[in-house]
Design a protein around this motif. Structure first.
Motif, PDB file in Angstrom:
ATOM      1  N   ALA A 195       2.920   9.474  -5.129  1.00 37.93           N
ATOM      2  CA  ALA A 195       2.263  10.483  -4.290  1.00 37.93           C
ATOM      3  C   ALA A 195       3.007  11.814  -4.301  1.00 37.93           C
ATOM      4  CB  ALA A 195       2.131   9.956  -2.856  1.00 37.93           C
ATOM      5  N   GLY A 196       4.003  11.935  -5.197  1.00 35.98           N
ATOM      6  CA  GLY A 196       4.663  13.230  -5.353  1.00 35.98           C
ATOM      7  C   GLY A 196       6.002  13.361  -4.645  1.00 35.98           C
ATOM      8  N   THR A 197       6.469  12.336  -3.978  1.00 37.53           N
ATOM      9  CA  THR A 197       7.745  12.397  -3.272  1.00 37.53           C
ATOM     10  C   THR A 197       8.900  12.274  -4.261  1.00 37.53           C
ATOM     11  OG1 THR A 197       6.725  11.338  -1.349  1.00 37.53           O
ATOM     12  CG2 THR A 197       9.136  11.283  -1.480  1.00 37.53           C
ATOM     13  N   THR A 198       9.879  13.182  -4.161  1.00 35.69           N
ATOM     14  CA  THR A 198      11.050  13.049  -5.036  1.00 35.69           C
ATOM     15  C   THR A 198      12.076  12.153  -4.349  1.00 35.69           C
ATOM     16  OG1 THR A 198      11.934  15.080  -4.113  1.00 35.69           O
ATOM     17  CG2 THR A 198      10.789  15.261  -6.218  1.00 35.69           C
ATOM     18  N   TYR A 199      12.775  11.379  -5.152  1.00 30.40           N
ATOM     19  CA  TYR A 199      13.705  10.387  -4.588  1.00 30.40           C
ATOM     20  C   TYR A 199      14.844  10.130  -5.552  1.00 30.40           C
ATOM     21  CZ  TYR A 199      11.620   7.254  -7.980  1.00 30.40           C
ATOM     22  OH  TYR A 199      11.209   6.702  -9.162  1.00 30.40           O
ATOM     23  N   GLY A 200      15.909   9.567  -4.998  1.00 33.68           N
ATOM     24  CA  GLY A 200      17.006   9.043  -5.808  1.00 33.68           C
ATOM     25  C   GLY A 200      17.142   7.559  -5.497  1.00 33.68           C
ATOM     26  N   HIS A 201      17.973   6.864  -6.255  1.00 29.55           N
ATOM     27  CA  HIS A 201      18.086   5.411  -6.064  1.00 29.55           C
ATOM     28  C   HIS A 201      18.469   5.045  -4.631  1.00 29.55           C
ATOM     29  CE1 HIS A 201      19.707   1.344  -7.847  1.00 29.55           C
ATOM     30  NE2 HIS A 201      18.751   1.170  -6.977  1.00 29.55           N
ATOM     31  N   TYR A 202      19.355   5.868  -4.017  1.00 31.48           N
ATOM     32  CA  TYR A 202      19.757   5.600  -2.629  1.00 31.48           C
ATOM     33  C   TYR A 202      19.436   6.785  -1.727  1.00 31.48           C
ATOM     34  CZ  TYR A 202      22.233   1.821  -4.973  1.00 31.48           C
ATOM     35  OH  TYR A 202      22.528   0.718  -5.728  1.00 31.48           O
ATOM     36  N   ASN A 203      18.380   7.498  -2.054  1.00 35.38           N
ATOM     37  CA  ASN A 203      18.065   8.706  -1.310  1.00 35.38           C
ATOM     38  C   ASN A 203      16.553   8.925  -1.275  1.00 35.38           C
ATOM     39  OD1 ASN A 203      18.235  11.199  -0.066  1.00 35.38           O
ATOM     40  ND2 ASN A 203      18.502  12.288  -2.023  1.00 35.38           N
ATOM     41  N   TYR A 204      15.980   8.796  -0.096  1.00 35.59           N
ATOM     42  CA  TYR A 204      14.529   8.909   0.067  1.00 35.59           C
ATOM     43  C   TYR A 204      14.271   9.910   1.177  1.00 35.59           C
ATOM     44  CZ  TYR A 204      15.030   4.821  -2.792  1.00 35.59           C
ATOM     45  OH  TYR A 204      15.390   3.995  -3.814  1.00 35.59           O
ATOM     46  N   PRO A 205      14.141  11.166   0.802  1.00 38.05           N
ATOM     47  CA  PRO A 205      14.093  12.249   1.794  1.00 38.05           C
ATOM     48  C   PRO A 205      13.082  11.968   2.905  1.00 38.05           C
ATOM     49  CG  PRO A 205      14.153  13.163  -0.419  1.00 38.05           C
ATOM     50  CD  PRO A 205      14.024  11.673  -0.569  1.00 38.05           C
ATOM     51  N   GLY A 206      13.534  12.192   4.135  1.00 43.26           N
ATOM     52  CA  GLY A 206      12.669  11.955   5.290  1.00 43.26           C
ATOM     53  C   GLY A 206      12.780  10.533   5.803  1.00 43.26           C
ATOM     54  N   ASN A 207      13.321   9.629   4.977  1.00 43.44           N
ATOM     55  CA  ASN A 207      13.473   8.242   5.417  1.00 43.44           C
ATOM     56  C   ASN A 207      14.935   7.777   5.406  1.00 43.44           C
ATOM     57  OD1 ASN A 207      10.754   7.369   6.067  1.00 43.44           O
ATOM     58  ND2 ASN A 207      10.316   7.700   3.892  1.00 43.44           N
ATOM     59  N   PRO A 217       0.791  -1.241   0.000  1.00 45.11           N
ATOM     60  CA  PRO A 217       0.000   0.000   0.000  1.00 45.11           C
ATOM     61  C   PRO A 217       0.818   1.285   0.000  1.00 45.11           C
ATOM     62  CG  PRO A 217       0.168  -0.821   2.242  1.00 45.11           C
ATOM     63  CD  PRO A 217       0.975  -1.767   1.368  1.00 45.11           C
ATOM     64  N   GLN A 218       2.153   1.165   0.097  1.00 43.25           N
ATOM     65  CA  GLN A 218       2.963   2.384   0.256  1.00 43.25           C
ATOM     66  C   GLN A 218       3.201   3.046  -1.093  1.00 43.25           C
ATOM     67  OE1 GLN A 218       4.675  -0.658  -0.127  1.00 43.25           O
ATOM     68  NE2 GLN A 218       5.575   0.231  -1.968  1.00 43.25           N
ATOM     69  N   GLU A 219       3.639   4.303  -1.040  1.00 42.98           N
ATOM     70  CA  GLU A 219       3.988   5.029  -2.270  1.00 42.98           C
ATOM     71  C   GLU A 219       5.069   4.270  -3.037  1.00 42.98           C
ATOM     72  OE1 GLU A 219       5.631   8.984  -1.757  1.00 42.98           O
ATOM     73  OE2 GLU A 219       5.449   9.418  -3.913  1.00 42.98           O
ATOM     74  N   HIS A 220       4.920   4.229  -4.361  1.00 40.41           N
ATOM     75  CA  HIS A 220       5.842   3.467  -5.208  1.00 40.41           C
ATOM     76  C   HIS A 220       6.245   4.311  -6.411  1.00 40.41           C
ATOM     77  CE1 HIS A 220       2.242   3.055  -7.674  1.00 40.41           C
ATOM     78  NE2 HIS A 220       1.619   2.639  -6.595  1.00 40.41           N
ATOM     79  N   VAL A 221       7.175   3.775  -7.201  1.00 40.16           N
ATOM     80  CA  VAL A 221       7.572   4.460  -8.436  1.00 40.16           C
ATOM     81  C   VAL A 221       6.394   4.447  -9.412  1.00 40.16           C
ATOM     82  CG1 VAL A 221      10.007   3.859  -8.102  1.00 40.16           C
ATOM     83  CG2 VAL A 221       8.539   2.348  -9.466  1.00 40.16           C
TER      84      VAL A 221
END
Ligand code: LAG
Ligand code: CA
Length: 481
Positions: A137-149, A73-77
């Motif tokens: 859901a609009g979260t920006t991310y990198g392959h090894y970078n998930y802001p806030g996590n 159920p979590q946000e995905h690519v």
């Protein structure tokens, strides 16, 4: 010993069709087991939350399913393939399958219907695409970078094979510290990572979720899972996905201390018995085949991975698939998990979705197979409920493809997977005398049976003909007044 199936088209059509009828979904009080005894899980693969909720009310509850397993159920690519769900970007409960509010409402609705909810939890890794991007859901991310996590320090870089990918399943270190198909592998030994993961699971628990299917469990040491579990805010059902592999060092039994474990050998062996060996060999199916202890095994004919990878029976096998599920639901080894699929023509194809890849509501007549509604499968759930705790008794086989057994005093199943009908014989059930609904061919509801009625005499016998590739099943929960 090898057996080639030679079924005439007419035979295959006529008989397969009778096993593939959708069940009637009229509520049947007898289908429901006493609270706590409903074990059967159904995997509503890639269903959206609105559809899961509706199914709990209209089918799962009335038919006696105990648990629904939902997709991650979590946000995905973003994109279309089904497997996007296995590439987390954040732990927001916002996905192509619906919003947090829809998820919450689904859990509540299922609970009202008496159905518990198991979430497929992806905790071994994050996304696998080399480039970052913006998640569903609009979260920006990198392959090894998930802001806030997570940042780059929270991942394994195993230093093997040039690209950090897992190649050698005979190497424990590699399986647990390298990347599964390029998916950024979380440092599950780190207390920070464990706390984040437990935070996600606890959020789901706060929404009322009852349990977790821990994805890719084999890729995490059992001790890491134990440490995450110890951070949970309350107890939850746990089933771990540990795919048994011949000769591999990581064994499914290492994980039983944390909860249940999937027994992957079950579906492959069952398919082999149906396809090329003998149903008679199923007489001692379970632990004596080297499987996990039955009390901790979750078994299935197929799941979303094995149905794509081969070697198992799937909805494409039609009547044979129905019979294999009937066996699984009648046989006491393990906790059965019924698969419910969307139909597909290539491995990656996503579920029926709109132009924006939002998953459409399920319609069991188009794009979705809904195996769990097939009469045989749906009605055998009540058989499973009615026979809880009863041992196998009165086993019969003809040495080949005709088998029969009772669940002492509670139910009886005979499967004839021969290419010919078995006629003019009687079966000893040991069941109380009376008239029973044959739930393979009829639905039992409000004391009446829409199909054939089987009469068990005062000595526990009944007489019936069983067509080729067909079955008869009766149980005390579907006994006519
Ligand atoms: C699982 N259990 O351990 C899931 O049951 C299984 O469905 C998941 O694989 C896997 N582990 C990771 O959670 C699925 C697909 C893969 C897909 C993966 C990530 O079977 O095919 O990989 O999810 O979405 C795909 C591509 C790969 C690519 C990868 C990363 O097929 O070629 O390397 O994405 O971009
Ligand atoms: Ca790992």
């Amino acid at each position: 010993m090898q057996r080639r199936r030679r079924r005439s088209a007419v035979l295959a059509l006529g008989l397969a069709a009778s096993l593939l009828v959708p069940t009637s979904v009229a509520p049947s009080p007898a289908a429901a087991a006493t609270p706590g005894s409903k074990k059967v899980i159904v995997q509503l693969f890639e269903w959206n939350w609105t559809s899961v909720a509706n199914e709990c009310t209209t089918v799962l509850g009335p038919k006696g399913y105990g648990y629904v397993q939902v997709s991650p159920p979590q946000e995905h690519v973003t994109g279309n393939p089904w497997w996007l769900a296995y590439q987390p970007v954040s732990y927001r409960i916002e996905s192509r399958k619906g919003t947090r509010a829809q998820f919450q409402s689904m859990v509540n609705t299922c609970h009202t219907a008496g159905v518990k909810v198991i979430v497929d939890a992806v905790v071994n890794h994050m996304s696998g695409q080399d480039n970052g991007g913006t998640g569903w859901a609009g979260t920006t991310y990198g392959h090894y970078n998930y802001p806030g996590n997570y940042g780059s320090q929270d991942f394994h870089y195993c230093g093997r094979n040039g690209n950090n990918d897992i190649v050698n399943y005979n190497d424990r270190y590699e399986v647990q510290n390298c990347e599964l198909v390029n998916l950024a592998d979380l440092k599950t030994e780190s207390d920070y990572v464990r706390t984040k993961l437990a935070g996600y699971l606890n959020d789901l628990l706060s929404l009322g979720v009852d349990g977790f299917r821990l994805d890719a469990s084999k890729h995490m040491p059992a001790a890491d899972i134990a440490a995450i579990k110890s951070k949970l805010s309350r107890s939850a059902y746990i089933v771990q996905e540990v795919i048994w592999g011949a000769g591999e060092p990581i064994q499914p039994t290492e994980y039983t201390g944390n909860g249940d474990v999937h027994e992957f050998r079950y579906g492959k062996d069952l398919a082999r018995m149906f396809n090329s060996e003998r149903l008679a060999y199923l007489k001692n199916f379970g632990e004596s085949w080297g499987y996990l202890p039955g009390g901790q095994a979750v078994v299935f004919t197929d799941n979303h991975d094995t149905q794509r990878d081969g070697g198992v029976l799937t909805y494409r096998d039609r009547g044979e698939y129905a019979l294999a599920n009937a066996f699984m639901l009648a046989w006491p080894y393990g906790t059965p998990a019924v698969m419910s699929s969307f139909t597909y023509s290539n491995r990656d194809q996503g579920p029926p979705s709109d132009a924006g890849n939002r998953t459409l509501n399920t319609t069991c007549y188009s794009g979705w197979e809904c195996e769990h509604r097939w009469r045989v499968i749906a009605n055998m759930v009540a058989f499973n409920n009615a026979t809880q705790g009863a041992a196998v008794a009165n086993w019969y086989d003809n040495g080949w493809q005709h088998i029969a057994f009772s669940r002492a005093g509670k139910g009886y199943l005979t499967i004839n997977d021969e290419d010919f009908a078995i006629t003019g014989r009687s079966y000893y059930t040991g069941l109380p005398a009376g008239r029973y609904c044959d739930v393979i061919h009829g639905d039992f509801s409000n004391g009446s049976c829409s199909g054939p009625v089987i009469t068990v005499d005062g000595s526990g016998w009944f007489a019936a003909n069983v067509n080729a590739h067909d079955a008869v099943a009766i149980h005390v929960g579907a006994k006519l007044p």
